[in-house]
Design a protein around this motif. Structure first.
Motif, mmCIF file in Angstrom:
data_model
loop_
_atom_site.group_PDB
_atom_site.id
_atom_site.type_symbol
_atom_site.label_atom_id
_atom_site.label_comp_id
_atom_site.label_asym_id
_atom_site.label_seq_id
_atom_site.Cartn_x
_atom_site.Cartn_y
_atom_site.Cartn_z
ATOM 1 N N ARG A 109 0.462 -0.508 -0.187
ATOM 2 C CA ARG A 109 0.048 0.084 -0.003
ATOM 3 C C ARG A 109 0.924 1.225 0.398
ATOM 4 N NH1 ARG A 109 -4.127 -2.630 -1.632
ATOM 5 N NH2 ARG A 109 -4.867 -4.456 -0.306
ATOM 6 N N ILE A 110 0.627 2.629 -1.218
ATOM 7 C CA ILE A 110 1.498 3.234 -1.068
ATOM 8 C C ILE A 110 1.213 4.194 -0.559
ATOM 9 C CG2 ILE A 110 2.001 2.590 -3.667
ATOM 10 C CD1 ILE A 110 0.050 5.172 -4.197
ATOM 11 N N ASN A 111 -0.042 4.348 0.517
ATOM 12 C CA ASN A 111 -0.568 5.942 1.638
ATOM 13 C C ASN A 111 -1.710 4.928 3.035
ATOM 14 O OD1 ASN A 111 -2.589 6.680 0.313
ATOM 15 N ND2 ASN A 111 -0.846 7.599 -0.829
ATOM 16 N N SER A 112 -1.604 5.754 3.438
ATOM 17 C CA SER A 112 -2.990 5.175 4.786
ATOM 18 C C SER A 112 -4.176 6.290 4.208
ATOM 19 C CB SER A 112 -2.621 5.376 5.563
ATOM 20 O OG SER A 112 -1.805 7.294 5.662
ATOM 21 N N THR A 113 -3.908 6.914 2.770
ATOM 22 C CA THR A 113 -5.263 8.011 2.423
ATOM 23 C C THR A 113 -6.713 7.484 1.931
ATOM 24 O OG1 THR A 113 -3.155 9.932 2.255
ATOM 25 C CG2 THR A 113 -6.014 10.463 1.862
ATOM 26 N N LEU A 114 -7.158 7.534 2.478
ATOM 27 C CA LEU A 114 -8.354 6.616 1.556
ATOM 28 C C LEU A 114 -8.964 7.980 0.607
ATOM 29 C CD1 LEU A 114 -11.440 6.962 4.594
ATOM 30 C CD2 LEU A 114 -9.189 4.916 4.295
ATOM 31 N N LEU A 115 -9.376 6.326 -0.641
ATOM 32 C CA LEU A 115 -9.613 7.396 -1.686
ATOM 33 C C LEU A 115 -10.612 8.010 -2.462
ATOM 34 C CD1 LEU A 115 -8.380 3.742 -3.990
ATOM 35 C CD2 LEU A 115 -6.698 5.526 -3.342
ATOM 36 N N THR A 116 -10.545 8.399 -3.351
ATOM 37 C CA THR A 116 -12.163 9.283 -3.163
ATOM 38 C C THR A 116 -11.948 8.922 -4.536
ATOM 39 O OG1 THR A 116 -10.442 11.012 -3.975
ATOM 40 C CG2 THR A 116 -10.801 11.415 -1.725
ATOM 41 N N GLU A 117 -11.122 8.150 -5.667
ATOM 42 C CA GLU A 117 -11.548 8.245 -7.143
ATOM 43 C C GLU A 117 -11.229 7.140 -7.572
ATOM 44 O OE1 GLU A 117 -10.502 11.634 -8.944
ATOM 45 O OE2 GLU A 117 -8.081 10.650 -9.786
ATOM 46 N N PHE A 118 -11.155 6.446 -8.456
ATOM 47 C CA PHE A 118 -11.073 5.369 -8.861
ATOM 48 C C PHE A 118 -9.883 5.121 -10.429
ATOM 49 C CE2 PHE A 118 -12.864 2.984 -5.606
ATOM 50 C CZ PHE A 118 -12.134 2.376 -4.970
ATOM 51 N N ILE A 119 -9.420 4.357 -11.262
ATOM 52 C CA ILE A 119 -8.828 4.967 -12.419
ATOM 53 C C ILE A 119 -9.516 3.248 -12.761
ATOM 54 C CG2 ILE A 119 -7.465 4.817 -13.863
ATOM 55 C CD1 ILE A 119 -5.869 6.811 -11.999
ATOM 56 N N LEU A 120 -10.239 3.157 -14.079
ATOM 57 C CA LEU A 120 -10.433 1.785 -14.577
ATOM 58 C C LEU A 120 -9.160 1.916 -15.808
ATOM 59 C CD1 LEU A 120 -14.417 1.965 -14.634
ATOM 60 C CD2 LEU A 120 -13.184 0.984 -12.978
ATOM 61 N N THR A 121 -8.777 0.909 -16.150
ATOM 62 C CA THR A 121 -7.917 0.230 -17.245
ATOM 63 C C THR A 121 -8.667 -0.099 -18.008
ATOM 64 O OG1 THR A 121 -7.319 -1.861 -16.478
ATOM 65 C CG2 THR A 121 -6.624 0.016 -14.985
ATOM 66 N N GLY A 122 -9.305 -0.600 -18.309
ATOM 67 C CA GLY A 122 -10.345 -1.131 -19.319
ATOM 68 C C GLY A 122 -9.826 -2.372 -19.775
ATOM 69 N N ILE A 123 -10.007 -2.714 -21.033
ATOM 70 C CA ILE A 123 -9.910 -3.809 -21.356
ATOM 71 C C ILE A 123 -8.403 -4.053 -22.344
ATOM 72 C CG2 ILE A 123 -11.770 -5.177 -21.456
ATOM 73 C CD1 ILE A 123 -11.899 -3.964 -24.885
ATOM 74 N N PRO A 124 -7.270 -4.799 -22.721
ATOM 75 C CA PRO A 124 -6.712 -3.892 -23.291
ATOM 76 C C PRO A 124 -6.222 -4.197 -24.984
ATOM 77 C CG PRO A 124 -6.217 -6.896 -22.248
ATOM 78 C CD PRO A 124 -7.393 -5.413 -22.212
ATOM 79 N N TYR A 125 -6.405 -3.398 -25.356
ATOM 80 C CA TYR A 125 -6.428 -3.594 -26.989
ATOM 81 C C TYR A 125 -5.245 -2.906 -27.814
ATOM 82 C CZ TYR A 125 -7.301 1.844 -26.791
ATOM 83 O OH TYR A 125 -6.955 2.453 -25.804
ATOM 84 N N PRO A 126 -4.763 -2.937 -29.070
ATOM 85 C CA PRO A 126 -3.736 -2.629 -29.796
ATOM 86 C C PRO A 126 -4.473 -0.675 -30.488
ATOM 87 C CG PRO A 126 -4.753 -4.420 -30.535
ATOM 88 C CD PRO A 126 -5.645 -4.824 -29.609
ATOM 89 N N PRO A 127 -3.108 -0.056 -29.749
ATOM 90 C CA PRO A 127 -3.706 1.158 -30.076
ATOM 91 C C PRO A 127 -4.307 1.603 -31.411
ATOM 92 C CG PRO A 127 -1.369 1.162 -28.758
ATOM 93 C CD PRO A 127 -2.114 -0.769 -29.395
ATOM 94 N N GLN A 128 -3.687 0.682 -32.254
ATOM 95 C CA GLN A 128 -4.269 1.310 -34.050
ATOM 96 C C GLN A 128 -5.432 1.037 -33.928
ATOM 97 O OE1 GLN A 128 -1.766 -0.590 -33.426
ATOM 98 N NE2 GLN A 128 -2.068 -3.079 -34.306
ATOM 99 N N LEU A 129 -6.027 0.451 -33.200
ATOM 100 C CA LEU A 129 -7.835 -0.241 -33.597
ATOM 101 C C LEU A 129 -7.900 1.226 -32.281
ATOM 102 C CD1 LEU A 129 -7.546 -4.171 -32.956
ATOM 103 C CD2 LEU A 129 -7.819 -2.328 -34.944
#
Length: 313
Positions: free
Chosen positions: A3-23
């Motif tokens: 765990r990088i710190n003890s501060t409670l999160l206020t947002e999440f980042i959804l990484t999504g599904i992997p895909y080739p950048p050209q698509l």
């Protein structure tokens, strides 16, 4: 997990599904098209059921109308957020937005399970108990059953959301998924998740297993009754009304069982499997119910052709 710190999160980042950048552009356009067609197709089914006098008072089509509402809801909760994965830059989702997405997905998803079960029971009564069908299943009773499905689904969704977000989240905020779902979010919790995983497995397992078992039992009885029908036309009609339902139940339940009813893993196949109940099934439902259900096709013809269009007797 560190765990990088003890501060409670206020947002999440959804990484999504992997895909080739050209698509990126192609995938954005593809899912945009899927979303638009899903909304239009299900809206067309809903309007047809509401407008056509031969459908809107029949329990089977009351259930179908509710299913269209659920499909539009699930698609709207998931697909627009998925499309953001194919745009440039990070698109964080607020903590409250993640809670809401998880709640509504499980609320609507479990309600869909119950509606599929009610549709199977309705077909069982119509084919195996035709003389008593008007007494055993009518518009008033089907409305009450739908209301019960909504309440049970809401309770299930609330239970899952409360159990998931009662835990502290203080470390990495990247959800390795394309929406806020239980397995992916629990990996970020700053506490032991054993109880959550057990309750999730049991709760979802009970809903999925009980609904699927009831559907299976209904269709075993239905198949036996259909095989006793002497005329080919009678068997064709029976298979027509049941075939669409069996197809959608299979497409919906198999991916759900793969995602939730197996030991915890972080397989790349999870994302692909989750696309079925969240994007593919809502898109396919109106197509299958219009292509394989003769009564819906006739109702569409009557609605498009106007009052002068003849009904099939």
């Amino acid at each position: 997990m560190e765990r990088i710190n003890s501060t409670l999160l206020t947002e999440f980042i959804l990484t999504g599904i992997p895909y080739p950048p050209q698509l990126r552009t192609f995938l954005f356009g593809f899912f945009l098209l899927i979303y638009i067609l899903t909304q239009l197709g299900n809206l067309l089914i809903l309007i047809t059921v509401c407008v056509d006098p031969q459908l809107h008072a029949r329990p089977m089509y009351i259930f179908l109308g509710v299913l269209s509402i659920i499909d539009m809801g699930i698609s709207s909760i998931i697909v627009p957020r998925l499309m953001m994965n194919f745009t440039l830059g990070l698109k964080p989702i607020p903590f409250g937005g993640c809670v809401a997405q998880l709640y509504f997905y499980h609320f609507l998803g479990s309600t869909q399970c119950f509606i599929y079960t009610l549709m199977a029971y309705d077909r069982y009564l119509a084919i195996c108990r035709p003389l008593r069908y008007p007494v055993l299943m009518n518009a008033k009773l089907s409305t009450l059953l739908v209301a019960g499905a909504w309440v049970a689904g809401s309770t299930h969704g609330a239970l899952q959301a409360i159990l998931t977000f009662r835990l502290p989240y203080c470390g990495p905020n990247q959800v390795d998924y394309f929406f806020c779902d239980i397995p992916a979010v629990l990996r970020l919790a700053c506490a032991d998740t054993t109880v959550n995983e057990l309750v999730t497995f049991v709760d979802i397992g009970v809903v999925v297993a009980s609904c699927f078992s009831l559907i299976l039992l209904s269709y075993i009885q239905i198949l036996q009754a259909i095989l006793r029908i002497r005329t080919a036309d009678g068997r064709r009609r029976a298979f027509s009304t049941c075939g669409a339902h069996v197809t959608m139940v299979t497409v919906y339940y198999v991916p759900c069982a793969f995602i939730y009813l197996r030991p915890e893993t972080n397989s790349p196949l999870d994302g692909a499997a989750a696309l079925f109940p969240t994007a593919i099934t809502p898109f396919l439902n109106p197509l299958i119910y219009t292509l394989r259900n003769q009564e819906v096709k006739l109702a569409l013809k009557r609605m498009i052709g106007g009052p002068g269009t003849k009904s099939e007797v």
